[in-house]
Design a protein around this motif. Sequence first.
Motif, PDB file in Angstrom:
ATOM      1  N   UNK A  98       0.832  -1.207   0.000  1.00 43.40           N
ATOM      2  CA  UNK A  98       0.000   0.000   0.000  1.00 43.40           C
ATOM      3  C   UNK A  98       0.869   1.262   0.000  1.00 43.40           C
ATOM      4  N   UNK A  99       1.911   1.266   0.837  1.00 41.86           N
ATOM      5  CA  UNK A  99       2.790   2.435   0.893  1.00 41.86           C
ATOM      6  C   UNK A  99       3.590   2.595  -0.392  1.00 41.86           C
ATOM      7  N   UNK A 100       3.939   1.504  -1.022  1.00 41.78           N
ATOM      8  CA  UNK A 100       4.731   1.578  -2.253  1.00 41.78           C
ATOM      9  C   UNK A 100       3.928   2.153  -3.399  1.00 41.78           C
ATOM     10  N   UNK A 101       2.618   1.897  -3.410  1.00 37.58           N
ATOM     11  CA  UNK A 101       1.766   2.378  -4.493  1.00 37.58           C
ATOM     12  C   UNK A 101       0.974   3.628  -4.117  1.00 37.58           C
ATOM     13  N   UNK A 102       1.253   4.204  -2.948  1.00 38.61           N
ATOM     14  CA  UNK A 102       0.640   5.474  -2.521  1.00 38.61           C
ATOM     15  C   UNK A 102      -0.892   5.384  -2.503  1.00 38.61           C
ATOM     16  N   UNK A 103      -1.411   4.352  -1.862  1.00 35.79           N
ATOM     17  CA  UNK A 103      -2.860   4.199  -1.729  1.00 35.79           C
ATOM     18  C   UNK A 103      -3.242   4.762  -0.365  1.00 35.79           C
ATOM     19  N   UNK A 104      -3.837   5.949  -0.346  1.00 37.91           N
ATOM     20  CA  UNK A 104      -4.177   6.600   0.904  1.00 37.91           C
ATOM     21  C   UNK A 104      -5.532   6.156   1.428  1.00 37.91           C
ATOM     22  N   UNK A 105      -6.511   6.031   0.557  1.00 34.49           N
ATOM     23  CA  UNK A 105      -7.867   5.679   0.979  1.00 34.49           C
ATOM     24  C   UNK A 105      -7.977   4.166   1.030  1.00 34.49           C
ATOM     25  N   UNK A 106      -7.795   3.595   2.202  1.00 31.93           N
ATOM     26  CA  UNK A 106      -7.886   2.135   2.346  1.00 31.93           C
ATOM     27  C   UNK A 106      -9.319   1.650   2.268  1.00 31.93           C
ATOM     28  N   UNK A 107     -10.284   2.538   2.492  1.00 37.64           N
ATOM     29  CA  UNK A 107     -11.668   2.122   2.386  1.00 37.64           C
ATOM     30  C   UNK A 107     -12.094   1.827   0.969  1.00 37.64           C
ATOM     31  N   UNK A 108     -11.327   2.329  -0.029  1.00 33.74           N
ATOM     32  CA  UNK A 108     -11.669   2.050  -1.425  1.00 33.74           C
ATOM     33  C   UNK A 108     -11.269   0.657  -1.853  1.00 33.74           C
ATOM     34  N   UNK A 109     -10.430  -0.026  -1.054  1.00 34.09           N
ATOM     35  CA  UNK A 109     -10.002  -1.386  -1.397  1.00 34.09           C
ATOM     36  C   UNK A 109     -11.070  -2.361  -0.918  1.00 34.09           C
ATOM     37  N   UNK A 110     -11.521  -3.209  -1.799  1.00 35.31           N
ATOM     38  CA  UNK A 110     -12.531  -4.203  -1.480  1.00 35.31           C
ATOM     39  C   UNK A 110     -11.859  -5.379  -0.773  1.00 35.31           C
ATOM     40  N   UNK A 111     -12.218  -5.575   0.512  1.00 31.65           N
ATOM     41  CA  UNK A 111     -11.583  -6.617   1.327  1.00 31.65           C
ATOM     42  C   UNK A 111     -12.296  -7.944   1.148  1.00 31.65           C
ATOM     43  N   UNK A 112     -11.507  -9.009   1.089  1.00 33.55           N
ATOM     44  CA  UNK A 112     -12.080 -10.355   0.936  1.00 33.55           C
ATOM     45  C   UNK A 112     -11.618 -11.296   2.037  1.00 33.55           C
ATOM     46  N   UNK A 113     -10.819 -10.814   2.989  1.00 28.33           N
ATOM     47  CA  UNK A 113     -10.319 -11.677   4.052  1.00 28.33           C
ATOM     48  C   UNK A 113     -11.335 -11.900   5.140  1.00 28.33           C
ATOM     49  N   UNK A 114     -11.039 -12.796   6.076  1.00 30.28           N
ATOM     50  CA  UNK A 114     -11.970 -13.058   7.184  1.00 30.28           C
ATOM     51  C   UNK A 114     -12.100 -11.846   8.093  1.00 30.28           C
ATOM     52  N   UNK A 115     -13.340 -11.498   8.441  1.00 28.82           N
ATOM     53  CA  UNK A 115     -13.588 -10.352   9.299  1.00 28.82           C
ATOM     54  C   UNK A 115     -13.324  -9.023   8.627  1.00 28.82           C
ATOM     55  N   UNK A 116     -13.325  -8.971   7.292  1.00 28.61           N
ATOM     56  CA  UNK A 116     -13.066  -7.722   6.586  1.00 28.61           C
ATOM     57  C   UNK A 116     -11.598  -7.357   6.492  1.00 28.61           C
ATOM     58  N   UNK A 117     -10.693  -8.320   6.595  1.00 28.97           N
ATOM     59  CA  UNK A 117      -9.264  -8.062   6.494  1.00 28.97           C
ATOM     60  C   UNK A 117      -8.861  -7.877   5.026  1.00 28.97           C
ATOM     61  N   UNK A 118      -8.005  -6.897   4.768  1.00 28.48           N
ATOM     62  CA  UNK A 118      -7.508  -6.645   3.417  1.00 28.48           C
ATOM     63  C   UNK A 118      -6.321  -7.559   3.155  1.00 28.48           C
ATOM     64  N   UNK A 119      -6.432  -8.345   2.095  1.00 33.07           N
ATOM     65  CA  UNK A 119      -5.368  -9.258   1.716  1.00 33.07           C
ATOM     66  C   UNK A 119      -4.509  -8.635   0.622  1.00 33.07           C
TER      67      UNK A 119
END
Length: 437
Positions: A168-189
Amino acid sequence: MHRFFARSTKACAAGFHTSASRAAISRFNMPAMSPTMTEGTIHEWKLKEGDSFSAGDVLLELETDKAQIDVEAPEDGILAKIVLGNGEKAAVNTPIALLAEEGDDISNVEMPAAEEGSGATAATTSEESKQTAVETSTPTQPSEPMDHHDLDTSKLKKPLSPAVLSLVLKNHIKDLGAIKASGPGGRILKGDVLAHLGLIPFKPAPKPTTSAAPPRDQIVFAKPAETVKSPKEEKPLLPNYISKQVTVDNLFSLRNQLNSQNRTNVSVNDFIAKAAARALQDVVSKAPASPTGGIIHNTDATTFTESYKGGSFKIFNLAQPTYDFITDSYESSKPYQLNVSSSKYASSTKSTKSSDDEMLDLIGYLGGAKPQQQSRAVKLTGGDARIDFSKQSKAPSQQVELKLQGGAPGKILNDQNANVFLDRVEYYVRNPSELTV
């Protein structure tokens, strides 16, 4: 080593073939071994220019910053020309070789110009055009990673793993809420971040399979099958001692005589200890010449009473030494122990009644019958009325048991020194005059 099927790009350009009926020359580009790979090094070409190959054959060995990977041919063809040789480095999608098909004229194959390459993209398949569109839509990675303080973590349900945070830091993604999470409990993989960047298609993680277990008191545990064991013959356990019954009348008599004459209190254990010391000197040549002679015993008030209560003696230097494999030497074994029982009278008369008669007497006694006394008849005679002591029954003698024990079961039975020692102790106890000065 990993294997990778490379896909070549067809370049249909005029001047590459001698006739229009022949197939087009394929441009073989540097494959991307991972979404984050930007360049690679050709470790070794497995074929030479002009060699033919089949689908699945290894064309070259590619070296990345993580591993060395074999690149296989996607279809049959001929290696027309090698653009980059062994050890050379190139960026992803840079041409490294030209491929041809059977029957193509590869004598005058040259790298096409930039404008020829733009015209050749019209002849690519629909699948290859989609891949090119995905690659062109991929955002360029910034040169330096973003500071983690700039991240918006307000919508995070689970903390990020180190690999996901680095991506995430390498690609400068600031808004983590825009990433669609598919991990258990809403974890971002990590795959969610790559899908957000458009490098791979989004694929939800499989749902975990859980089952509700019943309460512990309702669980029925399987019982092991009962195996019928055949009865085994139990081997008798060998004893770890040898014993003898010894008469001590002479010893008791000599003890009383010496104590009365010398006004001393010599105990029976003193005599037995002296007998054991003399026996040890007779058996073992290296027995100590001290007064105790390698014999240790405890003396208490009970040893001076009229009735002997027994005793215990430790016999040193009699057991065979034990070999120590670690130090490669012989060490002294544990001492044998000589236990002497309390004195008991040995019955010299035997009962004239049979076992059946004795059983009848016991039944009658339990029934309340009184024992009958046999009458003794005394005959009057005119002969000599003096008592003939030779015909009188002798008083019962007192005996003790000498038990020498120690070592593993059965070991003392084969110890010749131990058996001779016990015989010598018996001799000195029967003949206590040998022990006095």
